[in-house]
Write an enzyme that holds these catalytic residues in place. Structure first.
Site, PDB file in Angstrom:
ATOM      1  N   SER A   1     -83.004  66.760  -8.467  1.00 53.74           N
ATOM      2  CA  SER A   1     -83.602  65.713  -9.291  1.00 53.74           C
ATOM      3  C   SER A   1     -85.116  65.863  -9.360  1.00 53.74           C
ATOM      4  O   SER A   1     -85.750  66.331  -8.405  1.00 53.74           O
ATOM      5  CB  SER A   1     -83.265  64.338  -8.687  1.00 53.74           C
ATOM      6  OG  SER A   1     -84.043  63.311  -9.258  1.00 53.74           O
TER       7      SER A   1
ATOM      8  N   TYR B   1     -83.126  58.197  -2.230  1.00 57.88           N
ATOM      9  CA  TYR B   1     -82.427  59.042  -3.190  1.00 57.88           C
ATOM     10  C   TYR B   1     -83.127  60.397  -3.303  1.00 57.88           C
ATOM     11  O   TYR B   1     -82.496  61.452  -3.222  1.00 57.88           O
ATOM     12  CB  TYR B   1     -82.368  58.360  -4.558  1.00 57.88           C
ATOM     13  CG  TYR B   1     -81.878  59.261  -5.662  1.00 57.88           C
ATOM     14  CD1 TYR B   1     -80.555  59.689  -5.690  1.00 57.88           C
ATOM     15  CD2 TYR B   1     -82.733  59.703  -6.673  1.00 57.88           C
ATOM     16  CE1 TYR B   1     -80.094  60.531  -6.703  1.00 57.88           C
ATOM     17  CE2 TYR B   1     -82.283  60.539  -7.685  1.00 57.88           C
ATOM     18  CZ  TYR B   1     -80.970  60.950  -7.686  1.00 57.88           C
ATOM     19  OH  TYR B   1     -80.524  61.787  -8.676  1.00 57.88           O
TER      20      TYR B   1
END
Length: 335
Positions: A127, A152
């Site tokens: 990501s 995350y």
């Protein structure tokens, strides 16, 4: 070839599976249909796959160690595209354990499955959030990414480190893809484009964080899928010029590679909203708010390595991509 895709009910996973099936590959699709967002949307994405020849639908949690091991031993995939994960930056502040269970434990199970079953190539979702507190733009895969600002992001950086370990120890070719704000038809309901479109059509106000000054490298789903397919076909190999004296973070002496997949054209959030308004023919009522914990003010992808290695660069104009989403949304929800 036979490809195991995790997250086939997901936004990216369902579209990657469609592309692979269309070109004649066999796909084993894994998903647990969790209720992080609308399960009916996930089922409808899956419905596009389940009636196609060559698709096997498997319902299982990534954390199921014995189940994942059995899945690999039974199906013997040639390659793996690991896209399933607990997504969302803000949710990681509310339910951190979900990210450890799915993104850390689950990815370990996938790595072990690849290791023990002679998988030729593992491509997995990282990501843009791994860039965290970095401010030098555009973000390069050669930059240090040791300052995540959400759990995350930390879990995705951990996945990259875990993959390198398996590339080093077991010569498993791994490629990590840092996705930049993916959008388009069949997208996630927790993402800005979906939330804004829904609220504007319902006459509700929208929350605009960082007072609309956030800049995001919005990347259209078709461009993401093309990047995934091209890197899947381009098996990671060792970099003979890699040196521990000046270590390149995106390559290795092991068969390991990291790429950005982003549009390379960041758009300010207020401009993003203007385009949605134009497509809907309606104005938004905006609640301007400060930057949320865990968020970053800007993302901007350097995609030189992707272009050099696989000859591809995302190119969908944001105006066309949003128009495609709005058309899909109106059709899907009969608005």
């Amino acid at each position: 070839m036979k490809v195991l895709i995790t997250g086939t009910a997901g936004f990216i996973g369902s579209n990657v599976a469609l592309r692979l099936l269309d070109r004649g590959d066999e796909v084993v699709g894994l998903d647990n249909l969790n209720d992080y967002y609308d399960v009916n949307l996930k089922k409808d994405r899956l419905a596009r796959l389940t009636n196609q020849d060559g698709f096997t639908d498997v319902r299982m949690d990534l954390e199921n160690r014995d189940g994942i091991a059995k899945l690999f031993s039974e199906h013997k995939p040639d390659k793996v595209v690991h896209l399933a994960a607990q997504a969302g930056v803000r949710y990681s502040l509310i339910n951190p354990h979900a990210y450890i269970d799915s993104n850390i434990q689950g990815t370990t199970n996938i790595l072990e499955g690849c290791r023990h079953n002679e998988v030729q190539h593992l491509v997995y979702a990282s990501s843009s959030s791994v860039y965290g507190a970095n401010t030098k733009m555009p973000f390069s895969v050669h930059d240090n990414v040791d300052h995540p600002v959400s759990l995350y992001a930390a879990s995705k950086k951990a996945n990259e480190l875990m993959a390198h370990t398996y590339s080093h120890l077991y010569q498993l070719p791994t490629t990590g893809l840092r996705f930049f704000t993916v959008y388009g038809p069949w997208g996630r309901p927790d993402m800005a484009l979906f939330l804004f479109t829904k609220a504007i059509l319902e006459g509700k106000s929208i929350d605009v964080f960082n007072y609309g000054k956030c800049r995001r490298d919005f990347t259209y789903i078709d461009d993401i899928v093309e990047g995934v397919i091209r890197t899947l076909d381009n098996v990671a190999s060792p970099n003979p010029d890699w040196s521990g004296d000046n270590p390149d973070t995106s390559t290795s002496y092991a068969p390991f590679k990291i790429y950005n997949i982003g549009n390379n054209q960041p758009v300010e959030l207020l401009r993003f909203i203007e385009i949605i308004e134009d497509c809907l023919g309606m104005k938004a009522e905006k609640n301007l708010l400060p930057l949320q914990p865990g968020d970053v003010p800007a993302t901007y992808a350097n995609v030189d390595d992707l272009m050099n290695d696989v000859g591809f660069k995302p190119a969908m104009p944001i105006e066309d991509g949003i128009a495609n989403f709005v058309a899909w949304y109106r059709d899907y929800y009969k608005v």
